[in-house]
Design a protein around this motif. Structure first.
Motif, PDB file in Angstrom:
ATOM      1  N   VAL A  66       0.893  -0.987   0.316  1.00 44.58           N
ATOM      2  CA  VAL A  66       0.220  -0.106   0.213  1.00 44.58           C
ATOM      3  C   VAL A  66       0.966   1.645   0.503  1.00 44.58           C
ATOM      4  O   VAL A  66       0.680   2.036  -1.040  1.00 44.58           O
ATOM      5  CB  VAL A  66      -1.074  -0.163   1.498  1.00 44.58           C
ATOM      6  N   MET A  67       2.498   0.990   1.067  1.00 39.74           N
ATOM      7  CA  MET A  67       3.029   2.580   0.850  1.00 39.74           C
ATOM      8  C   MET A  67       3.399   2.944   0.069  1.00 39.74           C
ATOM      9  O   MET A  67       3.654   3.641  -0.604  1.00 39.74           O
ATOM     10  CB  MET A  67       3.511   2.354   2.396  1.00 39.74           C
ATOM     11  N   LEU A  68       3.856   1.647  -0.842  1.00 40.16           N
ATOM     12  CA  LEU A  68       4.855   1.525  -1.857  1.00 40.16           C
ATOM     13  C   LEU A  68       3.802   2.234  -3.708  1.00 40.16           C
ATOM     14  O   LEU A  68       4.075   3.439  -3.846  1.00 40.16           O
ATOM     15  CB  LEU A  68       5.341   0.450  -2.656  1.00 40.16           C
ATOM     16  N   LEU A  69       2.769   1.961  -3.521  1.00 46.04           N
ATOM     17  CA  LEU A  69       1.942   2.749  -4.436  1.00 46.04           C
ATOM     18  C   LEU A  69       1.500   3.709  -3.925  1.00 46.04           C
ATOM     19  O   LEU A  69       1.683   4.806  -4.760  1.00 46.04           O
ATOM     20  CB  LEU A  69       0.936   1.606  -4.368  1.00 46.04           C
ATOM     21  N   VAL A  70       1.695   4.782  -2.491  1.00 46.98           N
ATOM     22  CA  VAL A  70       0.737   5.372  -2.529  1.00 46.98           C
ATOM     23  C   VAL A  70       1.414   6.622  -3.039  1.00 46.98           C
ATOM     24  O   VAL A  70       1.705   7.759  -3.372  1.00 46.98           O
ATOM     25  CB  VAL A  70       0.607   5.554  -0.939  1.00 46.98           C
ATOM     26  N   PHE A  71       3.066   6.089  -2.791  1.00 44.91           N
ATOM     27  CA  PHE A  71       4.048   6.649  -3.321  1.00 44.91           C
ATOM     28  C   PHE A  71       4.751   7.100  -3.978  1.00 44.91           C
ATOM     29  O   PHE A  71       4.612   8.381  -4.612  1.00 44.91           O
ATOM     30  CB  PHE A  71       5.547   6.151  -2.800  1.00 44.91           C
ATOM     31  N   PHE A  72       4.437   6.810  -5.300  1.00 44.21           N
ATOM     32  CA  PHE A  72       4.480   6.974  -6.672  1.00 44.21           C
ATOM     33  C   PHE A  72       3.239   7.786  -6.986  1.00 44.21           C
ATOM     34  O   PHE A  72       3.563   8.506  -7.940  1.00 44.21           O
ATOM     35  CB  PHE A  72       5.282   5.039  -7.182  1.00 44.21           C
ATOM     36  N   ILE A  73       2.177   7.103  -6.636  1.00 42.93           N
ATOM     37  CA  ILE A  73       1.047   7.615  -7.424  1.00 42.93           C
ATOM     38  C   ILE A  73       0.548   9.002  -6.780  1.00 42.93           C
ATOM     39  O   ILE A  73       0.776  10.282  -7.170  1.00 42.93           O
ATOM     40  CB  ILE A  73      -0.417   7.242  -6.511  1.00 42.93           C
TER      41      ILE A  73
ATOM     42  N   GLY B  68      -6.123   2.413  -8.437  1.00 36.76           N
ATOM     43  CA  GLY B  68      -4.937   3.202  -8.979  1.00 36.76           C
ATOM     44  C   GLY B  68      -4.993   2.709 -10.744  1.00 36.76           C
ATOM     45  O   GLY B  68      -3.956   4.207 -11.344  1.00 36.76           O
ATOM     46  N   ILE B  69      -5.058   2.180 -11.285  1.00 33.00           N
ATOM     47  CA  ILE B  69      -4.885   1.319 -12.955  1.00 33.00           C
ATOM     48  C   ILE B  69      -5.581   2.430 -13.547  1.00 33.00           C
ATOM     49  O   ILE B  69      -5.283   3.403 -14.565  1.00 33.00           O
ATOM     50  CB  ILE B  69      -4.955   0.502 -12.843  1.00 33.00           C
TER      51      ILE B  69
ATOM     52  N   SER C 192       1.523   5.954 -12.574  1.00 32.16           N
ATOM     53  CA  SER C 192       0.524   5.637 -11.990  1.00 32.16           C
ATOM     54  C   SER C 192       0.159   4.506 -12.880  1.00 32.16           C
ATOM     55  O   SER C 192      -0.359   3.848 -11.745  1.00 32.16           O
ATOM     56  CB  SER C 192      -0.386   6.631 -11.061  1.00 32.16           C
ATOM     57  N   MET C 193       0.022   4.635 -13.775  1.00 31.94           N
ATOM     58  CA  MET C 193      -0.839   3.122 -14.348  1.00 31.94           C
ATOM     59  C   MET C 193      -0.100   1.930 -14.211  1.00 31.94           C
ATOM     60  O   MET C 193       0.293   0.749 -14.035  1.00 31.94           O
ATOM     61  CB  MET C 193      -0.851   3.459 -15.624  1.00 31.94           C
ATOM     62  N   VAL C 194       1.595   2.335 -14.788  1.00 33.29           N
ATOM     63  CA  VAL C 194       2.752   1.334 -14.361  1.00 33.29           C
ATOM     64  C   VAL C 194       2.738   1.038 -13.567  1.00 33.29           C
ATOM     65  O   VAL C 194       2.843  -0.653 -13.721  1.00 33.29           O
ATOM     66  CB  VAL C 194       4.096   2.151 -15.508  1.00 33.29           C
TER      67      VAL C 194
ATOM     68  N   THR D   9       1.950  -2.901 -11.972  1.00 35.03           N
ATOM     69  CA  THR D   9       3.558  -3.910 -12.243  1.00 35.03           C
ATOM     70  C   THR D   9       2.984  -4.355 -10.385  1.00 35.03           C
ATOM     71  O   THR D   9       3.411  -5.699 -10.435  1.00 35.03           O
ATOM     72  CB  THR D   9       4.713  -3.061 -12.051  1.00 35.03           C
ATOM     73  N   ALA D  10       2.048  -3.667  -9.886  1.00 28.64           N
ATOM     74  CA  ALA D  10       1.977  -4.137  -8.306  1.00 28.64           C
ATOM     75  C   ALA D  10       0.709  -5.856  -8.225  1.00 28.64           C
ATOM     76  O   ALA D  10       0.825  -6.176  -7.591  1.00 28.64           O
ATOM     77  CB  ALA D  10       1.670  -3.064  -6.975  1.00 28.64           C
ATOM     78  N   TRP D  11       0.092  -5.493  -9.017  1.00 31.49           N
ATOM     79  CA  TRP D  11      -1.372  -6.272  -9.640  1.00 31.49           C
ATOM     80  C   TRP D  11      -0.559  -7.622 -10.299  1.00 31.49           C
ATOM     81  O   TRP D  11      -1.029  -8.431  -9.235  1.00 31.49           O
ATOM     82  CB  TRP D  11      -2.408  -5.572 -10.323  1.00 31.49           C
ATOM     83  N   VAL D  12       0.379  -7.510 -11.099  1.00 32.38           N
ATOM     84  CA  VAL D  12       1.169  -8.505 -10.992  1.00 32.38           C
ATOM     85  C   VAL D  12       1.379  -9.114 -10.262  1.00 32.38           C
ATOM     86  O   VAL D  12       2.059 -10.444 -10.132  1.00 32.38           O
ATOM     87  CB  VAL D  12       2.077  -8.420 -12.601  1.00 32.38           C
ATOM     88  N   VAL D  13       2.456  -8.256  -9.044  1.00 39.21           N
ATOM     89  CA  VAL D  13       2.743  -9.070  -8.349  1.00 39.21           C
ATOM     90  C   VAL D  13       2.335  -9.791  -7.156  1.00 39.21           C
ATOM     91  O   VAL D  13       2.280 -10.973  -6.624  1.00 39.21           O
ATOM     92  CB  VAL D  13       4.656  -7.846  -7.726  1.00 39.21           C
TER      93      VAL D  13
END
Length: 420
Positions: free
Chosen positions: A222-229, A288-289, A379-381, A385-389
């Motif tokens: 959660v925190m990694l995605l929040v940081f980038f977006i 996010g996507i 944001s999309m990329v 990536t997180a969804w795939v992982v």
């Protein structure tokens, strides 16, 4: 949808907060416009001002979380909200008297950022003390509704006021609006607060919070995605000002209009979030996507009107992402760690702006549309990536597996009914 408002202390808090938030959004528009006026429309100057306001987050937000766990959150909020009001008053006086210079704005951006960096984790972790765990998701969504309702009203008022009488009176109005939130917190019934026991002062409390988060893959994701977006995709305080002035040749009221339209979307997104009882990881990833895709499309719109209309679905996706992330983090942690973890959360949410602000400002110098398009692409990329992982690790079930699970549940229920 409005269950938490049945609680007396939260009603007081919400009443004062909505007044203050209108003033805060008025100041954001006026501050950005004042920087552009004092710098002859420089996107780099605007990005630098944003980085100064968010820079203290890197140094102070986690310590704000430590203070929230150690001390009385209500008393801390009284002092911190008062300090924010004094900063707005100082900027208003400088502007109205005609002596304001760019360095004055930079200095007050830094002070505002310092107080906000400490205030935000305290305020975020105080919500559960007002409403309890059962109403936390609802209260987070209502907070977002208030925030974005003010985001509709504030910029619209600010745009008209700036054109009519200048930016200085907007800052003074914001200073007065802090009376609402300070008064609401002051009048609370302390006996009805659901306080957790203060954490005793000892060494290593900040590092223990970092280790706690590191050991939780769900929180790390959660925190990694929040940081980038948040760093690259949610720079609307700057990207909309650049679009309004430098791409479409508009005035302060054009910037106010774009800010209002994105707020319509975020208010709608917060309203939808208030209906959800528990946050879901699939909703978090999906929003996010969608946010990234919609932001790219909005940056390609040929006219300001079409750009503004695209801001509505962008705002819905953005608010769905934010409210789901916030509720997920707060409900996933132990009460004695909540303040510190929320301090870390606010660090990743706001701490990237000292990097993202100047970078997006530099891109805006090259092409006024570049910041919003590139922000959407990032944001999309990262979310894909997180969804795939997460799918490969089994954290999120594959569509075929979800169908099999649903079929198994239905078959099980039919078997039970037949046996009965």
């Amino acid at each position: 949808m409005f269950g938490s408002l049945r609680i007396y202390n939260y009603r007081l808090y919400a009443s004062g907060q909505i007044i203050s938030l209108v003033g805060v959004w008025m100041q954001r528009v006026a501050q950005d416009w004042l920087v552009l006026e004092l710098s002859d429309g420089s996107p780099v100057a605007l990005g630098f001002a944003a980085s100064l306001q968010f820079l203290p987050v890197l140094l102070l937000s986690m310590w704000g979380g430590v203070l929230a766990d150690r001390m009385d959150k209500r008393k801390l909020l009284l002092w911190l909200e008062s300090a924010l009001g004094v900063c707005a008053l100082a900027l208003g006086v400088l502007d109205v008297t005609g002596v304001v210079e760019l360095w004055h704005v930079y200095l007050l951006c830094l002070l505002l950022g310092a107080f906000s960096a400490v205030e935000t984790p305290v305020r975020q972790s105080f919500v559960v003390e007002m409403v309890g765990r059962d109403q936390l998701t609802n209260a987070v969504a209502i907070n977002s509704m208030m925030f974005n309702g003010a985001r509709i009203v504030g910029p619209a008022i600010a745009g008209v006021t700036i054109v009519a009488i200048g930016t200085g009176w907007v800052f003074l109005a914001n200073a007065v609006s802090f009376i609402g939130v300070v008064g609401g917190v002051w009048l609370m019934r302390t006996s009805q607060l659901l306080r957790s026991d203060p954490v005793p002062r000892q060494k290593g409390q900040l590092w223990s919070a970092l280790r706690y988060v590191r050991g939780r893959p769900d929180l790390v994701t959660v925190m990694l995605l929040v940081f980038f977006i948040a760093t690259f995709g949610m720079n609307f305080y700057m990207t909309l000002a650049i679009l309004a002035r430098n791409v479409f040749g508009g005035d302060a009221d054009a910037y106010g209009l774009l800010s209002t339209l994105i707020a319509v979307g975020t208010l709608a997104g917060a309203t939808l979030a208030a209906r959800r009882k528990t946050p879901r990881l699939s909703v978090f990833i999906g929003s996010g996507i969608v946010f990234g895709v919609l932001e790219i499309i909005s940056g390609m719109m040929p006219t300001m009107l079409l750009t503004g209309l695209m801001m509505i679905p962008v705002g819905i996706a953005m608010m769905t992402f934010n409210t789901t992330a916030n509720a997920t983090v707060q409900l996933a942690v132990e009460p004695e760690m909540r303040g510190r973890v929320m301090g870390i959360y606010m660090l990743v949410f706001l701490g990237g702006n000292p990097v993202g602000g100047p970078l997006m400002g530099w891109l805006g110098e090259i092409n006024g549309r570049a910041p919003i398009i590139i922000g959407g692409a990032v944001s999309m990329v990262v979310t894909l990536t997180a969804w795939v992982v997460l799918t490969r690790r089994g954290v999120i079930a594959k569509p075929r597996l979800r169908r099999q699970q649903r079929d198994a549940v239905v078959e099980s229920e039919e078997t039970v009914d037949a046996a009965a």
